[in-house]
Motif scaffolding. Structure first.
Motif: not given
Length: 126
Positions: A1-29
């Motif tokens: 079974m292939h497991t991802k490293t915690p650093a890879t998971l952390e960077s993907k989560i950070e990117r998703l959260v950032h994209e979500h925040m940018v989209e929410q700011q655009r909708l609010v504006k």
């Protein structure tokens, strides 16, 4: 079974959260811009409303009062709405000429507000 490293998971989560925040700011504006555009009239509408009132001369009011008196004599005891239809004006435009006729004693009124009825009188002629 292939497991991802915690650093890879952390960077993907950070990117998703950032994209979500940018989209929410655009909708609010966009929502705020829509809300304020409804509240404020367009400049063209505001400019059209300025200067729409025209002050009538005393001669024009006298002419309108004569036509109004003829209409009151033609249909005594009617409301301003009916009389205005005979004169060809809006009821609001006949307020000043009617006050002039009442002051001269040529017309009398009975009733209040929209139920006011107007009757011709045998007053002095102008």
């Amino acid at each position: 079974m292939h497991t991802k490293t915690p650093a890879t998971l952390e960077s993907k989560i950070e990117r998703l959260v950032h994209e979500h925040m940018v989209e929410q700011q655009r909708l609010v504006k966009a929502a705020v811009e829509r809300a304020f555009s409804v509240l404020a009239p367009a400049p063209s509408v505001a400019m059209q409303r300025q200067g729409t009132r025209v002050r009538r001369s005393s001669g024009a009011v006298a002419n309108l009062a004569k036509r109004l008196l003829d209409a009151v004599q033609a249909c005594p005891g009617e409301t301003m709405t009916v009389i205005a239809a005979h004169v060809g004006e809006k009821p609001r435009a006949l307020h000043r000429p009617m006050m002039r006729l009442k002051h001269e004693g040529r017309v009398r009124s009975a009733g209040e507000r929209n139920a006011t009825r107007y009757f011709p009188m045998g007053g002095k002629a102008t």
